[in-house]
Design a protein around this motif. Sequence first.
Motif, mmCIF file in Angstrom:
data_model
loop_
_atom_site.group_PDB
_atom_site.id
_atom_site.type_symbol
_atom_site.label_atom_id
_atom_site.label_comp_id
_atom_site.label_asym_id
_atom_site.label_seq_id
_atom_site.Cartn_x
_atom_site.Cartn_y
_atom_site.Cartn_z
ATOM 1 N N ASN A 53 -1.567 -11.870 -35.528
ATOM 2 C CA ASN A 53 -1.016 -12.425 -34.450
ATOM 3 C C ASN A 53 -1.480 -12.021 -33.162
ATOM 4 O OD1 ASN A 53 1.335 -13.107 -36.073
ATOM 5 N ND2 ASN A 53 2.404 -11.266 -35.800
ATOM 6 N N LEU A 54 -2.040 -11.045 -32.878
ATOM 7 C CA LEU A 54 -3.086 -10.889 -31.771
ATOM 8 C C LEU A 54 -3.957 -12.047 -31.692
ATOM 9 C CD1 LEU A 54 -3.796 -9.295 -29.471
ATOM 10 C CD2 LEU A 54 -5.193 -7.989 -30.520
ATOM 11 N N ALA A 55 -4.665 -12.451 -32.842
ATOM 12 C CA ALA A 55 -5.408 -13.675 -32.816
ATOM 13 C C ALA A 55 -4.807 -14.915 -32.198
ATOM 14 C CB ALA A 55 -6.288 -13.686 -34.045
ATOM 15 N N ILE A 56 -3.618 -14.945 -32.837
ATOM 16 C CA ILE A 56 -2.781 -16.192 -32.341
ATOM 17 C C ILE A 56 -2.599 -16.241 -30.899
ATOM 18 C CG2 ILE A 56 -0.590 -17.305 -32.484
ATOM 19 C CD1 ILE A 56 -0.585 -16.521 -35.501
ATOM 20 N N ILE A 57 -2.312 -14.794 -30.276
ATOM 21 C CA ILE A 57 -1.918 -14.795 -28.861
ATOM 22 C C ILE A 57 -3.112 -15.150 -28.080
ATOM 23 C CG2 ILE A 57 -1.458 -12.816 -27.194
ATOM 24 C CD1 ILE A 57 0.045 -11.511 -29.299
ATOM 25 N N TYR A 58 -4.311 -14.591 -28.651
ATOM 26 C CA TYR A 58 -5.596 -14.900 -27.840
ATOM 27 C C TYR A 58 -5.831 -16.187 -27.870
ATOM 28 C CZ TYR A 58 -7.200 -9.815 -27.957
ATOM 29 O OH TYR A 58 -7.326 -8.422 -27.716
ATOM 30 N N ALA A 59 -5.662 -16.847 -28.947
ATOM 31 C CA ALA A 59 -6.087 -18.436 -29.026
ATOM 32 C C ALA A 59 -4.897 -19.014 -27.997
ATOM 33 C CB ALA A 59 -5.556 -19.117 -30.223
ATOM 34 N N TRP A 60 -3.603 -18.792 -28.110
ATOM 35 C CA TRP A 60 -2.490 -19.524 -27.154
ATOM 36 C C TRP A 60 -2.822 -19.428 -25.546
ATOM 37 C CZ3 TRP A 60 2.530 -19.205 -30.009
ATOM 38 C CH2 TRP A 60 2.704 -20.020 -31.210
ATOM 39 N N VAL A 61 -3.422 -18.291 -25.294
ATOM 40 C CA VAL A 61 -3.628 -17.915 -23.769
ATOM 41 C C VAL A 61 -4.906 -18.406 -23.260
ATOM 42 C CG1 VAL A 61 -2.006 -16.095 -23.941
ATOM 43 C CG2 VAL A 61 -4.286 -15.460 -24.141
ATOM 44 N N GLY A 62 -5.631 -18.953 -24.067
ATOM 45 C CA GLY A 62 -7.003 -19.268 -23.712
ATOM 46 C C GLY A 62 -8.119 -18.455 -23.989
ATOM 47 N N GLU A 63 -7.742 -17.572 -24.625
ATOM 48 C CA GLU A 63 -9.235 -16.239 -24.600
ATOM 49 C C GLU A 63 -9.804 -16.924 -26.109
ATOM 50 O OE1 GLU A 63 -10.133 -14.375 -22.607
ATOM 51 O OE2 GLU A 63 -8.619 -14.417 -21.118
ATOM 52 N N LYS A 64 -10.520 -17.881 -26.112
ATOM 53 C CA LYS A 64 -10.903 -18.189 -27.563
ATOM 54 C C LYS A 64 -11.960 -17.360 -28.253
ATOM 55 C CE LYS A 64 -10.459 -23.262 -26.637
ATOM 56 N NZ LYS A 64 -11.043 -24.530 -26.577
ATOM 57 N N ASP A 65 -13.098 -16.669 -27.216
ATOM 58 C CA ASP A 65 -13.943 -15.670 -27.725
ATOM 59 C C ASP A 65 -13.123 -14.543 -28.121
ATOM 60 O OD1 ASP A 65 -15.961 -17.391 -26.643
ATOM 61 O OD2 ASP A 65 -16.180 -16.225 -24.733
ATOM 62 N N LEU A 66 -12.077 -14.040 -27.654
ATOM 63 C CA LEU A 66 -11.545 -12.970 -28.445
ATOM 64 C C LEU A 66 -10.467 -13.313 -29.550
ATOM 65 C CD1 LEU A 66 -9.957 -11.419 -24.902
ATOM 66 C CD2 LEU A 66 -11.563 -10.344 -26.633
ATOM 67 N N ALA A 67 -10.030 -14.518 -29.672
ATOM 68 C CA ALA A 67 -9.427 -15.117 -30.839
ATOM 69 C C ALA A 67 -10.469 -15.060 -31.824
ATOM 70 C CB ALA A 67 -8.646 -16.532 -30.579
ATOM 71 N N ILE A 68 -11.715 -15.649 -31.659
ATOM 72 C CA ILE A 68 -12.469 -15.905 -32.900
ATOM 73 C C ILE A 68 -13.046 -14.340 -33.311
ATOM 74 C CG2 ILE A 68 -15.042 -16.485 -33.324
ATOM 75 C CD1 ILE A 68 -13.048 -18.772 -32.869
ATOM 76 N N LYS A 69 -13.176 -13.352 -32.199
ATOM 77 C CA LYS A 69 -13.721 -11.937 -32.655
ATOM 78 C C LYS A 69 -12.674 -11.512 -33.599
ATOM 79 C CE LYS A 69 -15.205 -7.578 -30.689
ATOM 80 N NZ LYS A 69 -15.248 -6.904 -29.370
ATOM 81 N N GLN A 70 -11.419 -11.657 -33.053
ATOM 82 C CA GLN A 70 -10.300 -11.095 -33.884
ATOM 83 C C GLN A 70 -10.086 -11.516 -35.189
ATOM 84 O OE1 GLN A 70 -8.436 -8.452 -32.513
ATOM 85 N NE2 GLN A 70 -7.835 -8.044 -34.667
ATOM 86 N N LEU A 71 -10.462 -12.923 -35.507
ATOM 87 C CA LEU A 71 -10.354 -13.546 -36.725
ATOM 88 C C LEU A 71 -11.521 -12.995 -37.546
ATOM 89 C CD1 LEU A 71 -9.466 -17.310 -35.837
ATOM 90 C CD2 LEU A 71 -8.161 -15.718 -37.149
ATOM 91 N N GLU A 72 -12.631 -12.767 -37.038
ATOM 92 C CA GLU A 72 -13.789 -12.289 -37.652
ATOM 93 C C GLU A 72 -13.481 -11.034 -38.348
ATOM 94 O OE1 GLU A 72 -17.459 -14.457 -35.550
ATOM 95 O OE2 GLU A 72 -17.189 -12.486 -34.993
ATOM 96 N N GLU A 73 -12.660 -10.130 -37.505
ATOM 97 C CA GLU A 73 -12.407 -9.029 -37.922
ATOM 98 C C GLU A 73 -11.420 -8.670 -39.183
ATOM 99 O OE1 GLU A 73 -9.787 -4.999 -36.180
ATOM 100 O OE2 GLU A 73 -11.192 -6.005 -34.977
ATOM 101 N N VAL A 74 -10.190 -9.616 -39.104
ATOM 102 C CA VAL A 74 -9.320 -9.650 -39.886
ATOM 103 C C VAL A 74 -9.536 -10.684 -41.267
ATOM 104 C CG1 VAL A 74 -7.813 -11.411 -39.205
ATOM 105 C CG2 VAL A 74 -6.710 -9.582 -40.204
#
Length: 118
Positions: A53-74
């Motif tokens: 869900n944090l990755a989804i939040i990052y993606a939806w607020v435009g923080e693509k780099d953080l979303a990708i990093k979070q996905l790599e972790e999970v």
Amino acid sequence: MREQPDYAQALCALGVIDAALGRKEDALSEGRRAVELLPITKDAWAGAEVLTNLAIIYAWVGEKDLAIKQLEEVLPIPTDELSYGKLRLHPYWDPLRGDPRFEKLVEESKKPVAVEQL
């Protein structure tokens, strides 16, 4: 939330709602706090859901780099939250589509998780 302010799953859901409503700072704060409250070391299944869900939040607020990093972790965590089909088709991930890093993660999600990765 008033009665159980440390209920991580609800807090993270609130973060997703705030992200959808364009409340970036609230969404990020709620999502990050949820991960602090429920790390995967405390509850692997629910913790992975909160991380997703944090990755989804990052993606939806435009923080693509953080979303990708979070996905790599999970992604290495065995869960049905991030299956190949969900990454490929679910609208949650629309903001990341076309990003070569995301497309690479989608392809990697086809592969089974090795026991050594856990």
